[in-house]
Scaffold this active site. Structure first.
Site, PDB file in Angstrom:
ATOM      1  N   ASN A 307       0.845  -1.199   0.000  1.00 58.18           N
ATOM      2  CA  ASN A 307       0.000   0.000   0.000  1.00 58.18           C
ATOM      3  C   ASN A 307       0.884   1.255   0.000  1.00 58.18           C
ATOM      4  O   ASN A 307       2.112   1.151   0.066  1.00 58.18           O
ATOM      5  CB  ASN A 307      -0.926  -0.035   1.209  1.00 58.18           C
ATOM      6  CG  ASN A 307      -0.181   0.197   2.515  1.00 58.18           C
ATOM      7  OD1 ASN A 307       0.945  -0.257   2.695  1.00 58.18           O
ATOM      8  ND2 ASN A 307      -0.801   0.902   3.434  1.00 58.18           N
ATOM      9  N   CYS A 309       1.965   3.604   2.058  1.00 59.93           N
ATOM     10  CA  CYS A 309       2.985   3.865   3.081  1.00 59.93           C
ATOM     11  C   CYS A 309       3.884   2.673   3.362  1.00 59.93           C
ATOM     12  O   CYS A 309       4.759   2.743   4.240  1.00 59.93           O
ATOM     13  CB  CYS A 309       2.315   4.332   4.359  1.00 59.93           C
ATOM     14  SG  CYS A 309       1.624   5.992   4.198  1.00 59.93           S
ATOM     15  N   GLU A 311       3.487  -0.349   4.681  1.00 56.98           N
ATOM     16  CA  GLU A 311       3.384  -1.269   5.810  1.00 56.98           C
ATOM     17  C   GLU A 311       2.485  -2.475   5.526  1.00 56.98           C
ATOM     18  O   GLU A 311       2.420  -3.397   6.336  1.00 56.98           O
ATOM     19  CB  GLU A 311       2.869  -0.529   7.053  1.00 56.98           C
ATOM     20  CG  GLU A 311       1.371  -0.335   7.134  1.00 56.98           C
ATOM     21  CD  GLU A 311       0.848   0.796   6.266  1.00 56.98           C
ATOM     22  OE1 GLU A 311      -0.371   1.027   6.239  1.00 56.98           O
ATOM     23  OE2 GLU A 311       1.691   1.462   5.621  1.00 56.98           O
TER      24      GLU A 311
END
Length: 821
Positions: A307, A309, A311
């Site tokens: 995704n 960011c 994580e």
């Protein structure tokens, strides 16, 4: 009893015996701005925080009826539990859940990964899916590694392809097209494997900071590349054509893309990644083979992307819903008596895991492919926030072995307890559909969710929860808070101090207004003589944490996390590329799944690079500049005392710009330009004044306004703002856009008559959109989360003008609650 329970679930108000939400004034402002229902006609807020949390609780609890039938009282009990967790700030789900649960949109997930197939149909199917997801507030990740490289053959047309980078821009433009109509700005992650033939173009793709302002980019680094790097960094780097599967050495190309007779080595590729991470913070690095090696559902397929960011690695068409537990509220006692309540923590984990599993069932998915994959894997992402708060309360320095050990234990308990909770749910509801053939099956563990834990950004929900973000240190111990506006719209500002520090400082006898003022300015206690050294060690802020401690803390949490960690490793401005290299090598040694770095000041305002070059070029349609021996002194004309003026209002990344263009009434020529920023700060206004003085001198010397606009237009930076006139990319670009609007208006008959026929002041204005997104990030001062300082500019919040902070990869205002991830 059944009818009474049904009535309770259908009511917009929770039962009267449930407590009112424990939300700060700042949190309420955030809820009003982004989450509470509004009247469709007037735009007025028509929902209270109490009603919001009950709306979400009842929507998510409704999934209970799928498994416990003919007992609506059970569903009500679960809804009450969910309400209490949210209203008391103990647990909060991701933003789409708060926004959409119980409403028509109904899309509750935050993270998505879409496939990008090597065909026009496949590419544009993903573009369409992107639009649907981002319209509902989700973030999207893509791997472009399946696309054939630039210059490769296209059999259907007989031509050649432009390669992955051209299609990344297509996806980026799709996000630009939909973001102003969405309630959250679209965010993307673009990834390319290190063994793709276009990897060098990808690494340097964002050298022009005006490109892909809504994209993070990361290189997918393989185990083979790491092994090659360790064994012999001088060996030639080989890449694979994804269409033909052919491997070949990666050649160095000139500007015309002709082979220069040399090949890139593994070490040179690594150096290029590091140099660009040092200079701009991108690309990040994702260790893709590590992710797949630890993927418990290899039977579903390979993971290619994460995704936005980083994580949450996901299979194509998969999604994940996230939520975070507020660790600061798990502490009993104060001072030397403070203790972390592990039993309460475990109980909260159990209920939160049930909440996130329920979301999968009540979610309204944007596409059937996403629904099918999500319900097949049943991933959830339970994480934490308030980590800095809990360390303060327990008296543990963030940058200490004790801090690392505590962080590791927090994550270990979260992982183990959420697995146990998921096993209980599997007994009640069955295992996830892809369980057979998975690693869980091989281990004999019947579990409801293939993944349960993630440490995600908590940009906005941590503001609602009134806690520190994720696992990051505090950005400052004190800051100015906008609490209300008077009848004239002027804000009331109050000084706010971290409550744990305030209590400790008062008890220690070193609390003072002067100390608070110093903290607001500097963000750190370090070097303050009146503060005991022990307090300085415990109450560290983002300014005080070295990159090594950031990396080690990320690794401490990664050891016991199913997915990955959203964290940025921050460097001071004076850090070198070798300093960045040491962190990348530490990331390899500590076995994390990815690393993102950011060096303060690395994203400076800079002109957009020309396509060709290392030499200046003449814009099309303009005469070449005079040569040195043709130099003539510019002699400004004298101006009359009274001149006509037209005023243009233009949005810029630094706030609303008011531009005044004065016109010579005898000739109709523009002679002066004056401009001022309403909320830009002293430095920004002084720079704008300097630009306008030089521009006015040029105009008074009979220079062309159109030529000046051509010079200013397109100057880019990483601080941009979307407007209906297009994306404004810098101070100069905003001035150019405003002046271009002036010229267009001048062509209208009525405006021309006004300009040349009198001494009135005309005004051209337009609706001013709000600045959005992490595109506000630029040259900074301090470590992650520190007040952002751009070459002397303090980046101002577009809502309240307070200084913005950069935490967890998000832009965040600690004054009014503005946040964008």
């Amino acid at each position: 009893m059944m009818e009474e329970a049904t009535h309770v679930m259908e009511s917009i108000d929770p039962p009267k015996d449930l407590p009112d939400p424990d939300i700060s004034s700042n949190g309420i402002q955030v809820l009003e701005r982004r989450y509470l229902r509004r009247d469709g006609d007037s735009g007025e807020v028509i929902e209270t925080p109490r009603q919001l949390f009950w709306r979400v609780a009842t929507c998510v609890a409704a999934a209970e009826a799928l498994y416990v039938q003919d007992d609506p009282e059970h569903t009500v009990t679960i809804a009450r539990d969910f309400y209490n967790l949210m209203a008391m700030r103990i647990f909060l789900p991701n933003s789409p859940c708060l926004m959409n649960a119980g409403r028509e949109m109904g899309m509750l997930s935050a993270c998505f990964v879409l496939p990008v197939e090597d065909s026009i149909d496949g590419i544009f199917e993903s573009v369409r899916a992107t639009a649907l997801i981002q319209k509902a507030g989700g973030g999207t990740g893509f791997s472009f590694s399946r696309l054939r490289p630039r210059g490769d053959r296209v059999s259907s047309s007989g031509g050649t392809t432009e390669g992955p980078l051209s299609f990344i821009q297509v996806f980026s433009q799709a996000t630009e097209a939909i973001q102003q109509g969405a309630f959250r700005r679209g965010a993307n992650m673009g990834m390319l494997r290190v063994d793709h033939p276009d990897v060098m173009d990808f690494i340097t793709f964002k050298d022009d900071r005006t490109r892909l302002t809504n994209y993070n980019i990361s290189v997918s680094v393989t185990d083979k590349f790491i092994d090659d790097l360790k064994q012999d960094s001088g060996q030639i780097h080989h890449v694979q054509n994804p269409r033909t599967k052919e491997w070949f050495p990666l050649g160095k190309l000139d500007e015309e893309r002709n082979f220069m007779g040399e090949h890139w080595t593994v070490g040179e590729i690594w150096d290029k990644i590091i140099d660009h991470a040092w200079s701009s913070g991108e690309p990040g690095v994702v260790f893709i083979d590590r992710i797949n090696a630890r993927n418990p559902i290899k039977n579903v397929g390979m993971i290619e992307a994460t995704n936005p960011c980083g994580e949450q690695p996901l299979h194509p068409w998969d999604s994940c819903n996230l939520g975070s537990i507020n660790l600061g509220l798990m502490v009993e006692g104060a001072g030397s008596e403070a203790k972390f309540d592990w039993d309460v923590y475990k109980s909260v984990i159990q209920t939160s895991t049930r909440f996130l599993d329920n979301v999968i069932d009540v979610n309204k998915y944007p596409l059937p492919q996403i629904q099918n994959m999500t319900r097949t894997t049943r991933r959830i992402g339970l994480g934490v926030m308030g980590f800095a708060d809990v360390l303060y309360k327990l008296g543990i320095p963030y940058n200490s072995e004790e801090g690392l050990a505590f962080g590791e234990k927090v994550m270990k308990v979260l992982n183990e307890e959420s697995h146990l909770a998921s096993e209980v749910l599997a007994e009640e509801r069955g295992v996830f559909p892809a369980w057979e053939g998975s690693d869980w099956d091989a281990q004999g563990v019947k579990i409801r969710n293939s993944y349960t834990t993630t440490v995600a950004p908590t940009g906005t929900i941590s503001i609602i929860a009134d806690c520190s973000g994720g696992i990051e240190p505090m950005f400052s111990l004190a800051f100015n808070r906008q609490v209300m506006k008077d009848t004239n719209g002027n804000p009331t500002i109050m000084k706010e101090v971290n409550y744990v520090f305030r209590d400790a400082a008062q008890e220690g006898g070193y609390y003072s207004d002067e100390l608070v003022d110093n903290l607001i300015e500097s963000g750190t206690l370090k070097g303050v003589d009146e503060v005991p050294s022990a307090a300085q060690d415990v109450f560290v802020t983002a300014h005080d944490i070295t990159p090594e401690w950031h990396m080690r803390m990320q690794a401490a949490f990664q050891q016991n996390c199913d997915s990955s960690i959203s964290k940025t490793i921050n460097f001071p401005h004076e850090a070198t590329a070798d300093d960045v290299r040491s962190i990348y090598e530490l990331a390899i040694d500590l076995d994390v799944k990815g690393v993102t770095v950011y060096r303060d000041g690395c994203r400076e305002m800079q002109p957009m690079a020309l396509a060709n070059s290392d030499h200046e070029s003449t814009p099309e349609g303009e005469a070449p500049m005079a040569k040195e021996d043709e130099y003539r002194e510019l002699v400004p004309v004298r101006l009359p005392e009274i001149m006509s003026c037209l005023r243009v209002r233009q949005m810029t990344p630094f706030g609303n710009m008011h531009i005044k263009v004065t016109v010579d009434p005898t000739t109709g020529l523009e002679r002066e330009v004056f401009a001022q920023l309403g909320k830009g700060g002293d430095v920004a206004n002084s720079d704008l004044e300097a630009i306008c003085r030089m521009l006015s001198l040029w105009l008074r010397g009979n220079g062309s306004l159109e030529r000046a606009i051509g010079q200013f237009s397109g100057i880019g930076s990483s601080l941009t703002v979307p407007t209906k006139d297009g994306r404004i990319m810098s101070l100069a670009d905003g001035l150019a856009t405003g002046l271009q609007r002036y010229l267009a208006a001048k062509e209208s008959h009525g405006l021309r008559r006004l300009l040349l026929g009198g001494h009135e002041v005309a005004e051209v204005s337009d609706e001013i959109p709000m600045a959005t997104g992490r595109s506000h990030l630029k040259k900074t001062g301090g470590y992650e989360g520190a007040p952002q300082n751009v070459g002397g500019y303090k980046l101002k919040c577009p809502s309240c003008t307070y200084v913005l902070a950069f935490q967890e990869g998000c832009v965040k205002c600690h004054s009014c609650g503005f946040s964008q991830c």
